[in-house]
Design a protein around this motif. Structure first.
Motif, mmCIF file in Angstrom:
data_model
loop_
_atom_site.group_PDB
_atom_site.id
_atom_site.type_symbol
_atom_site.label_atom_id
_atom_site.label_comp_id
_atom_site.label_asym_id
_atom_site.label_seq_id
_atom_site.Cartn_x
_atom_site.Cartn_y
_atom_site.Cartn_z
ATOM 1 N N ALA A 70 46.520 20.442 -24.466
ATOM 2 C CA ALA A 70 46.087 21.112 -25.691
ATOM 3 C C ALA A 70 47.243 21.228 -26.677
ATOM 4 C CB ALA A 70 45.533 22.497 -25.365
ATOM 5 N N PRO A 71 46.996 20.952 -27.947
ATOM 6 C CA PRO A 71 48.052 21.106 -28.947
ATOM 7 C C PRO A 71 48.326 22.584 -29.214
ATOM 8 C CG PRO A 71 45.982 20.588 -30.023
ATOM 9 C CD PRO A 71 45.714 20.523 -28.540
ATOM 10 N N THR A 72 49.443 22.860 -29.859
ATOM 11 C CA THR A 72 49.737 24.227 -30.303
ATOM 12 C C THR A 72 49.380 24.356 -31.775
ATOM 13 O OG1 THR A 72 52.002 23.553 -30.802
ATOM 14 C CG2 THR A 72 51.611 24.542 -28.644
ATOM 15 N N ASN A 73 49.152 25.575 -32.219
ATOM 16 C CA ASN A 73 48.875 25.803 -33.632
ATOM 17 C C ASN A 73 50.114 25.517 -34.471
ATOM 18 O OD1 ASN A 73 46.221 26.621 -33.280
ATOM 19 N ND2 ASN A 73 46.747 28.774 -33.046
ATOM 20 N N THR A 74 49.907 24.914 -35.630
ATOM 21 C CA THR A 74 51.010 24.684 -36.555
ATOM 22 C C THR A 74 50.533 24.969 -37.971
ATOM 23 O OG1 THR A 74 52.736 23.106 -37.203
ATOM 24 C CG2 THR A 74 50.542 22.213 -36.882
ATOM 25 N N THR A 75 51.428 25.421 -38.827
ATOM 26 C CA THR A 75 51.037 25.841 -40.168
ATOM 27 C C THR A 75 51.701 24.972 -41.234
ATOM 28 O OG1 THR A 75 52.862 27.423 -40.273
ATOM 29 C CG2 THR A 75 50.749 28.249 -39.463
ATOM 30 N N ILE A 76 51.067 24.936 -42.387
ATOM 31 C CA ILE A 76 51.697 24.341 -43.571
ATOM 32 C C ILE A 76 51.671 25.384 -44.675
ATOM 33 C CG2 ILE A 76 51.179 21.935 -43.005
ATOM 34 C CD1 ILE A 76 48.826 22.094 -44.978
ATOM 35 N N GLN A 77 52.767 25.489 -45.399
ATOM 36 C CA GLN A 77 52.884 26.513 -46.441
ATOM 37 C C GLN A 77 52.685 25.947 -47.843
ATOM 38 O OE1 GLN A 77 53.290 29.607 -45.424
ATOM 39 N NE2 GLN A 77 53.695 29.109 -43.281
ATOM 40 N N ASN A 78 52.914 24.653 -48.002
ATOM 41 C CA ASN A 78 52.888 24.074 -49.349
ATOM 42 C C ASN A 78 52.664 22.566 -49.249
ATOM 43 O OD1 ASN A 78 55.496 22.990 -48.606
ATOM 44 N ND2 ASN A 78 56.357 24.987 -49.147
ATOM 45 N N LYS A 79 52.657 21.918 -50.403
ATOM 46 C CA LYS A 79 52.394 20.483 -50.459
ATOM 47 C C LYS A 79 53.465 19.682 -49.708
ATOM 48 C CE LYS A 79 50.546 18.968 -54.271
ATOM 49 N NZ LYS A 79 50.359 18.440 -55.664
ATOM 50 N N GLU A 80 54.716 20.181 -49.773
ATOM 51 C CA GLU A 80 55.813 19.494 -49.084
ATOM 52 C C GLU A 80 55.595 19.507 -47.569
ATOM 53 O OE1 GLU A 80 56.753 20.134 -53.056
ATOM 54 O OE2 GLU A 80 56.299 21.714 -51.606
ATOM 55 N N ASP A 81 55.140 20.661 -47.046
ATOM 56 C CA ASP A 81 54.840 20.765 -45.611
ATOM 57 C C ASP A 81 53.710 19.813 -45.226
ATOM 58 O OD1 ASP A 81 56.723 22.726 -45.382
ATOM 59 O OD2 ASP A 81 55.318 24.380 -45.081
ATOM 60 N N TYR A 82 52.735 19.708 -46.108
ATOM 61 C CA TYR A 82 51.583 18.847 -45.851
ATOM 62 C C TYR A 82 52.022 17.388 -45.707
ATOM 63 C CZ TYR A 82 47.355 16.156 -46.994
ATOM 64 O OH TYR A 82 46.331 15.247 -46.990
ATOM 65 N N PHE A 83 52.821 16.917 -46.650
ATOM 66 C CA PHE A 83 53.264 15.519 -46.585
ATOM 67 C C PHE A 83 54.244 15.294 -45.441
ATOM 68 C CE2 PHE A 83 51.673 15.386 -51.009
ATOM 69 C CZ PHE A 83 50.825 14.301 -50.867
ATOM 70 N N ALA A 84 55.025 16.324 -45.121
ATOM 71 C CA ALA A 84 55.932 16.214 -43.975
ATOM 72 C C ALA A 84 55.138 16.050 -42.682
ATOM 73 C CB ALA A 84 56.832 17.437 -43.894
ATOM 74 N N PHE A 85 54.036 16.794 -42.575
ATOM 75 C CA PHE A 85 53.162 16.683 -41.401
ATOM 76 C C PHE A 85 52.572 15.280 -41.312
ATOM 77 C CE2 PHE A 85 48.937 17.016 -39.406
ATOM 78 C CZ PHE A 85 49.254 17.635 -38.212
#
Length: 313
Positions: A172-187
């Motif tokens: 099972a994966p762990t929960n992970t968060t994104i705070q902004n557009k930069e986090d989104y593209f990094a993911f």
């Protein structure tokens, strides 16, 4: 075989892994660009088909019914004056992409920068469009995660772990968060990405955001091919598999089930970048392809039909 693998490296260079199962056995597995069987990748919109499975399990367990109104699960949601369409939208509409929305193009940033993604998606639901017309939406799919959380009393990840991941021996994966557009593209661009994105209310994404290994994806395809049975145990009803993989909506030549694409006598979970769980019931074959993020990746269904099925059938 060498020609096939050369083709992958030259023309489908963002493919990280391929796993093929036939007659309930893993018959081919190959990894590229330094990836291994243990590496997870972001499966993009293949996440939607996983949510379809979880909704089916929740229906099997009596938590909801397919024609139930979406707003039944959000009793505190205040419908704006004069809005009637939203009150008639059902779970089936969200699953078959036949719910209308109040936007011309999906406002990803608006939804994913809000403090409550489910409410933000509900605020976009309805409007002047017609219920029953195909209207593909990623942000709208997030409402189904809110439905699951409310109906089951568990987080989407906990429900998935208990009812899908553990039975299939998927880590099972762990929960992970994104705070902004930069986090989104990094993911999206992280080569060794892990986790399942959650919104600020800790509701897991339904339209994207889940990471799985190539083998995990093949197992999920095998579960469908087996009619919901895994290691002799019925973990998903055959009725849901039948219902979710028949045509419920159309857009031109494209046909859609309940968060599964219907491709003639086959069906598939398809994700951006070329992530695929492809199931051919007649040939008892499952093909999973995990791919790194790439805009406008080459069509994987053509690759499967033209180069893979003839080689392995």
């Amino acid at each position: 075989m060498n020609n096939f693998e050369d083709l992958i490296e030259k023309e489908y260079s963002n493919i990280a892994g391929i796993a093929i199962r036939k007659d309930n056995h893993l018959i081919y597995e190959k990894y590229f660009d330094g990836y291994t069987q243990d590496d997870a990748l972001h499966i993009a919109s293949v996440t939607k088909s996983i949510i379809s499975i979880l909704i089916g399990m929740a229906i099997d367990k009596g938590y909801m019914i397919i024609e139930q109104h979406v707003l039944d699960f959000f009793p505190n949601y205040i419908v704006k004056r004069g809005e009637k369409t939203i009150q008639n939208i059902t779970i089936a509409n969200l699953l078959s992409m036949t719910a209308p929305y109040k936007y011309k193009s999906e406002p990803y940033t608006k939804v994913y920068s809000s403090d409550d993604w489910v409410k933000a998606a509900l605020d976009l639901l309805g409007g002047k469009g017609s219920i029953g017309v195909f209207n593909y939406s990623t942000v709208g799919t997030h409402i189904l995660s809110g439905v699951l959380t409310t109906a089951t009393g568990q987080s989407v990840l906990d429900f998935a772990t208990e009812n899908l991941f553990k039975p299939l021996a998927i880590k099972a994966p762990t929960n992970t968060t994104i705070q902004n557009k930069e986090d989104y593209f990094a993911f999206l661009k992280d080569k060794y990405v892990t986790g399942w994105i959650v919104d600020p209310k800790e509701v897991n994404t339904a339209g994207w955001g889940l990471t799985l290994t190539t083998r995990d994806m093949a197992k999920i395809g095998q579960l469908y091919l087996n009619g919901g049975v895994w290691n002799g145990r019925q973990i998903l009803s055959s009725q849901w598999i039948e219902d979710s993989t028949k045509v419920h909506s159309r857009s031109g030549k494209l046909t859609y089930g309940y968060l599964w694409w219907i491709l003639d006598d086959c069906y598939a979970a398809l994700g951006d970048g070329g992530n695929v769980i492809f199931i051919n019931p007649q040939k008892k074959m499952v093909i999973s392809i995990a791919s790194r993020f790439m805009p406008r990746a080459k069509d994987r269904v053509e690759l499967i039909r033209k180069h893979m099925m003839p080689l392995f059938e």
